[in-house]
Scaffold this motif. Structure first.
Motif, PDB file in Angstrom:
ATOM      1  N   GLU A 172      42.729  50.129  49.473  1.00  0.00           N
ATOM      2  CA  GLU A 172      42.195  49.346  48.121  1.00  0.00           C
ATOM      3  C   GLU A 172      42.255  47.845  48.092  1.00  0.00           C
ATOM      4  O   GLU A 172      41.199  47.394  47.553  1.00  0.00           O
ATOM      5  N   SER A 173      43.402  47.365  48.373  1.00  0.00           N
ATOM      6  CA  SER A 173      43.622  46.071  48.389  1.00  0.00           C
ATOM      7  C   SER A 173      42.445  45.502  49.477  1.00  0.00           C
ATOM      8  O   SER A 173      42.003  44.179  49.152  1.00  0.00           O
ATOM      9  N   THR A 174      42.371  45.934  50.609  1.00  0.00           N
ATOM     10  CA  THR A 174      41.602  45.171  51.631  1.00  0.00           C
ATOM     11  C   THR A 174      40.190  45.605  51.207  1.00  0.00           C
ATOM     12  O   THR A 174      39.200  44.378  51.312  1.00  0.00           O
ATOM     13  N   LEU A 175      39.677  46.605  50.251  1.00  0.00           N
ATOM     14  CA  LEU A 175      38.431  46.644  49.867  1.00  0.00           C
ATOM     15  C   LEU A 175      38.190  45.622  48.736  1.00  0.00           C
ATOM     16  O   LEU A 175      36.914  45.198  48.821  1.00  0.00           O
ATOM     17  N   GLU A 176      39.007  45.398  47.958  1.00  0.00           N
ATOM     18  CA  GLU A 176      38.888  44.149  47.126  1.00  0.00           C
ATOM     19  C   GLU A 176      38.762  42.840  47.518  1.00  0.00           C
ATOM     20  O   GLU A 176      37.751  42.237  47.142  1.00  0.00           O
ATOM     21  N   GLU A 177      39.315  42.910  48.760  1.00  0.00           N
ATOM     22  CA  GLU A 177      39.106  41.392  49.177  1.00  0.00           C
ATOM     23  C   GLU A 177      37.845  41.482  49.946  1.00  0.00           C
ATOM     24  O   GLU A 177      37.400  40.170  49.954  1.00  0.00           O
ATOM     25  N   LEU A 178      37.584  42.258  50.721  1.00  0.00           N
ATOM     26  CA  LEU A 178      36.077  42.301  51.497  1.00  0.00           C
ATOM     27  C   LEU A 178      34.876  42.037  50.258  1.00  0.00           C
ATOM     28  O   LEU A 178      34.002  41.387  50.478  1.00  0.00           O
ATOM     29  N   THR A 179      35.208  42.798  49.210  1.00  0.00           N
ATOM     30  CA  THR A 179      34.027  42.776  48.104  1.00  0.00           C
ATOM     31  C   THR A 179      34.173  41.585  47.337  1.00  0.00           C
ATOM     32  O   THR A 179      33.049  40.882  46.941  1.00  0.00           O
ATOM     33  N   ALA A 180      35.161  40.976  47.214  1.00  0.00           N
ATOM     34  CA  ALA A 180      35.326  39.597  46.572  1.00  0.00           C
ATOM     35  C   ALA A 180      34.551  38.643  47.323  1.00  0.00           C
ATOM     36  O   ALA A 180      34.039  37.742  46.510  1.00  0.00           O
ATOM     37  N   ARG A 181      34.604  38.480  48.697  1.00  0.00           N
ATOM     38  CA  ARG A 181      33.939  37.489  49.519  1.00  0.00           C
ATOM     39  C   ARG A 181      32.618  37.910  50.104  1.00  0.00           C
ATOM     40  O   ARG A 181      31.987  37.189  50.586  1.00  0.00           O
ATOM     41  N   GLY A 182      32.142  39.096  49.387  1.00  0.00           N
ATOM     42  CA  GLY A 182      30.800  39.443  49.876  1.00  0.00           C
ATOM     43  C   GLY A 182      30.545  40.120  51.057  1.00  0.00           C
ATOM     44  O   GLY A 182      29.491  40.102  51.697  1.00  0.00           O
ATOM     45  N   ASP A 183      31.832  40.721  51.864  1.00  0.00           N
ATOM     46  CA  ASP A 183      31.626  41.174  52.984  1.00  0.00           C
ATOM     47  C   ASP A 183      31.154  42.771  52.807  1.00  0.00           C
ATOM     48  O   ASP A 183      32.104  43.394  53.043  1.00  0.00           O
ATOM     49  N   TRP A 184      30.092  42.979  52.805  1.00  0.00           N
ATOM     50  CA  TRP A 184      29.519  44.504  52.354  1.00  0.00           C
ATOM     51  C   TRP A 184      29.687  45.300  53.566  1.00  0.00           C
ATOM     52  O   TRP A 184      29.965  46.388  53.438  1.00  0.00           O
ATOM     53  N   ASP A 185      29.554  44.711  54.710  1.00  0.00           N
ATOM     54  CA  ASP A 185      29.393  45.649  55.990  1.00  0.00           C
ATOM     55  C   ASP A 185      30.982  45.771  56.284  1.00  0.00           C
ATOM     56  O   ASP A 185      31.295  47.043  56.717  1.00  0.00           O
ATOM     57  N   GLY A 186      31.762  44.956  56.006  1.00  0.00           N
ATOM     58  CA  GLY A 186      33.101  45.391  56.461  1.00  0.00           C
ATOM     59  C   GLY A 186      33.711  46.372  55.571  1.00  0.00           C
ATOM     60  O   GLY A 186      34.491  47.265  55.768  1.00  0.00           O
ATOM     61  N   VAL A 243      37.139  40.397  36.243  1.00  0.00           N
ATOM     62  CA  VAL A 243      38.427  40.366  35.968  1.00  0.00           C
ATOM     63  C   VAL A 243      39.640  40.965  36.823  1.00  0.00           C
ATOM     64  O   VAL A 243      40.428  40.250  37.466  1.00  0.00           O
ATOM     65  N   THR A 244      39.308  42.033  37.524  1.00  0.00           N
ATOM     66  CA  THR A 244      40.184  42.422  38.265  1.00  0.00           C
ATOM     67  C   THR A 244      39.881  42.704  39.628  1.00  0.00           C
ATOM     68  O   THR A 244      40.477  43.104  40.558  1.00  0.00           O
ATOM     69  N   GLY A 245      38.727  42.633  39.997  1.00  0.00           N
ATOM     70  CA  GLY A 245      37.980  42.814  41.475  1.00  0.00           C
ATOM     71  C   GLY A 245      37.850  44.147  41.734  1.00  0.00           C
ATOM     72  O   GLY A 245      37.683  44.486  42.937  1.00  0.00           O
ATOM     73  N   ARG A 246      38.032  44.988  40.804  1.00  0.00           N
ATOM     74  CA  ARG A 246      37.856  46.709  41.010  1.00  0.00           C
ATOM     75  C   ARG A 246      36.366  46.843  41.214  1.00  0.00           C
ATOM     76  O   ARG A 246      35.455  46.467  40.525  1.00  0.00           O
ATOM     77  N   LEU A 247      36.086  47.819  42.479  1.00  0.00           N
ATOM     78  CA  LEU A 247      34.854  48.045  42.788  1.00  0.00           C
ATOM     79  C   LEU A 247      34.381  49.065  41.731  1.00  0.00           C
ATOM     80  O   LEU A 247      34.958  50.067  41.452  1.00  0.00           O
ATOM     81  N   ASP A 248      33.128  49.078  41.402  1.00  0.00           N
ATOM     82  CA  ASP A 248      32.424  50.103  40.756  1.00  0.00           C
ATOM     83  C   ASP A 248      33.149  50.046  39.303  1.00  0.00           C
ATOM     84  O   ASP A 248      33.500  51.175  38.642  1.00  0.00           O
ATOM     85  N   ALA A 249      33.313  48.939  38.763  1.00  0.00           N
ATOM     86  CA  ALA A 249      33.834  48.879  37.417  1.00  0.00           C
ATOM     87  C   ALA A 249      33.048  48.750  36.216  1.00  0.00           C
ATOM     88  O   ALA A 249      33.405  49.441  35.095  1.00  0.00           O
ATOM     89  N   PHE A 250      31.763  48.337  36.543  1.00  0.00           N
ATOM     90  CA  PHE A 250      30.847  48.316  35.138  1.00  0.00           C
ATOM     91  C   PHE A 250      30.149  49.675  34.939  1.00  0.00           C
ATOM     92  O   PHE A 250      29.924  50.485  36.088  1.00  0.00           O
ATOM     93  N   GLU A 251      30.219  49.930  33.822  1.00  0.00           N
ATOM     94  CA  GLU A 251      29.545  51.250  33.327  1.00  0.00           C
ATOM     95  C   GLU A 251      28.604  51.025  31.989  1.00  0.00           C
ATOM     96  O   GLU A 251      28.920  49.714  31.562  1.00  0.00           O
ATOM     97  N   TRP A 252      27.507  51.815  32.170  1.00  0.00           N
ATOM     98  CA  TRP A 252      26.573  51.748  31.029  1.00  0.00           C
ATOM     99  C   TRP A 252      26.886  52.124  29.782  1.00  0.00           C
ATOM    100  O   TRP A 252      26.974  53.372  29.569  1.00  0.00           O
ATOM    101  N   ARG A 253      27.453  51.470  28.490  1.00  0.00           N
ATOM    102  CA  ARG A 253      28.029  51.936  27.301  1.00  0.00           C
ATOM    103  C   ARG A 253      28.001  50.915  26.249  1.00  0.00           C
ATOM    104  O   ARG A 253      27.539  49.860  26.691  1.00  0.00           O
TER     105      ARG A 253
END
Length: 530
Positions: free
Chosen positions: A192-206, A414-424
């Protein structure tokens, strides 16, 4: 039981053998050194068995005496080890209970009785005791020493990760998590932490490779993995939309295949197809997503699929969407916007009012105010609708960790969590209402709603009853309207007088008031069928 049965079988066989010899008399003669010995066969058999048994007993005694030093030392070593494991177990329980003093005492006792290279848990107990005593530097040194031991490496990385998290050093924490994830991707904390790091720098393939590794190790379920892949592929398609349209199209289509009901994926896939003039396939994707969950971004892209279409063509496409999802507020809003662009005010008004009946919210009142201003220009009714818009519930938006965004994003800012945005619908209001005379001078905070266009309204200055000059000045500016935003209309000036919520404001001369049919809409808590 099996050994007992085998012993009985052997004894029974020996008994049968001796009985067989007893039934068959005979003599056995042995000549040795000039002497001749003659005994019966039975006595000879008993003598042979006795000699064999004696030899075995003597051999066992000799062997026992030879191995006695090792046996004695092993006894004391096992006893010492048992005491050490007992101390280690007591220390681990004390560490879990938060008893640092007892944990440290048992650590020293276990270290004396058991060698640390034989039992790695002693290092863990020592690190836990240091943490309980507040010696974080000593604990970090112990965790770092674990990195040299392959058996303890993951444990050391976990301890260093938690220490970095405690100190707020996100870079160090993600570094340790990345090393752990490279060795063991099944570890949830590391992945989970590595996934946050990869998404924070835009490494979508990683990030996609890491999600595949999580799925292969069954760390996450198949549906959750497909959802994450859809989010990551949508983010990849958005980032490659301008630089690599072909790769963006491939990624967006795969994301839409994994999650057909995910609106951002459908919008990204359709937009990529529209750029390559594949309007039919892109429209089918949007129609399928609209049937599952109507979304304004889908409607906006669908109605403007062909840039060269006339306003009436866009109105027809909006009506087509409405036919797919009848009796839905978003369908009526879509048709109302398209009808307003086409100057079909009757249709626009009818659909906007229908949207208000189905879902009373801010955007519907603002749209109706636009229609009223474009059709009649009656500023009194426009102000009345804007007043209702301020008090109505807010429109749905992309919300994550208290942040409202105009567009969908793959991670939370704020937290770097993946798929955090929700439509509400956001729970926050556009401004703070002053409903007490205790703080009349407190300024009202007006926050502009993201993605909402500014709408011109008329600002009227309230003149005091005895101030003739102010009244004439207001009348001279009657025909001059100053455009401001809807959020500014909701703001209260710093020198304004606070009123109680139950007190009714005086009606302005050009304010037509509230229609009798709209009286039922004053209370937001009243039950309504639509």
């Amino acid at each position: 039981m099996i050994r007992l049965l085998a012993f009985l079988i052997v004894v029974f066989a020996l008994g049968l053998g001796f009985a067989w010899l007893a039934d068959r008399p005979g003599d056995m003669v042995v000549a040795f050194n000039g002497y001749q010995y003659q005994v019966s066969l039975m006595v000879a058999a008993v003598a042979v068995v006795a000699v064999v048994a004696a030899v075995m007993i003597v051999w066992w005694l000799i062997k026992s005496l030879w191995n006695s030093p090792y046996t004695i030392s092993r006894y004391f070593r096992v006893r010492r080890r048992d005491r050490g494991y007992q101390a280690l177990s007591t220390g681990m329980i004390a560490a879990g209970a938060g008893d640092g003093a007892l944990a440290r005492k048992k650590t020293k006792e276990a270290a004396k009785l058991i060698r640390s290279d034989q039992e790695p848990l002693i290092h863990l107990l020592e690190a836990q005791a240091s943490l309980l005593e507040g010696d974080h530097e000593g604990a970090r040194q112990k965790f770092e020493s674990m990195l040299d031991d392959p058996e303890m490496r993951l444990l050391g990385l976990r301890g260093l990760y938690l220490e970095a998290e405690r100190l707020g050093d996100r870079n160090a924490a993600r570094h340790y998590a990345g090393r752990a994830a490279a060795v063991a991707p099944q570890l949830a904390w590391a992945a989970e932490s590595t996934l946050e790091e990869l998404t924070a720098r835009g490494d979508w393939d990683g990030a996609l490779k890491l999600v595949d590794a999580q799925k292969s190790t069954r760390q996450i379920e198949r549906d959750a993995a497909n959802r994450r892949r859809a989010v990551l592929l949508t983010a990849k398609a958005q980032s490659l939309a301008d630089s690599d349209p072909a790769s963006a199209r491939t990624a967006a289509i795969e994301a839409n295949r994994l999650e057909p009901d995910f609106a951002p994926a459908a919008v990204a896939a359709a937009a990529a197809l529209f750029r390559q003039n594949d309007v039919r396939k892109g429209s089918r994707i949007l129609e399928a997503a609209w049937k599952a969950d109507p979304h304004p971004e889908i409607a906006e892209l669908y109605t403007h699929a062909r840039p060269g279409d006339a306003v009436l063509d866009r109105l027809n496409r909006a009506k087509k969407l409405q036919e797919m999802k009848k009796n839905h507020a978003e369908s009526s809003m879509t048709v109302a916007r398209a009808a307003l662009d086409a100057q079909d005010f009757s249709t626009a008004r009818r659909e906007a009012e229908a949207a208000i009946r189905m879902d009373r919210r801010e955007g519907a009142y603002l749209l109706l105010a636009d229609i009223e201003e474009a059709e009649t220009g009656d500023q009194g009714k426009v102000r009345q609708l804007l007043s209702k818009a301020v008090r109505a519930p807010r429109d749905p938006a992309w919300v994550a960790d208290g942040v409202i965004s105009e567009r969908w994003a793959p991670v939370s800012p704020v937290t770097g969590r993946l798929d955090a945005f929700e439509w509400r619908a956001p729970m926050e209001r556009l401004g703070r209402l002053i409903d007490s005379h205790d703080e009349p001078d407190a300024p009202a905070v007006a926050i502009e709603a993201p993605g909402r266009p500014e709408r011109p309204v008329e600002v009227i200055d309230h003149a005091a009853p005895g101030d003739e000059a102010t009244r004439k000045d207001a009348e001279s500016r009657e025909d001059h309207v100053t455009p401001v935003t809807a959020a500014a209309f909701a703001a209260v000036p710093a020198d304004a007088e606070a009123v109680e919520p139950a007190e009714e404001l005086a009606r302005l001369p050009d304010d037509p008031g509230v229609d009798p049919d709209d009286e039922a809409e004053k209370s937001t808590r009243r039950f309504r069928l639509f």
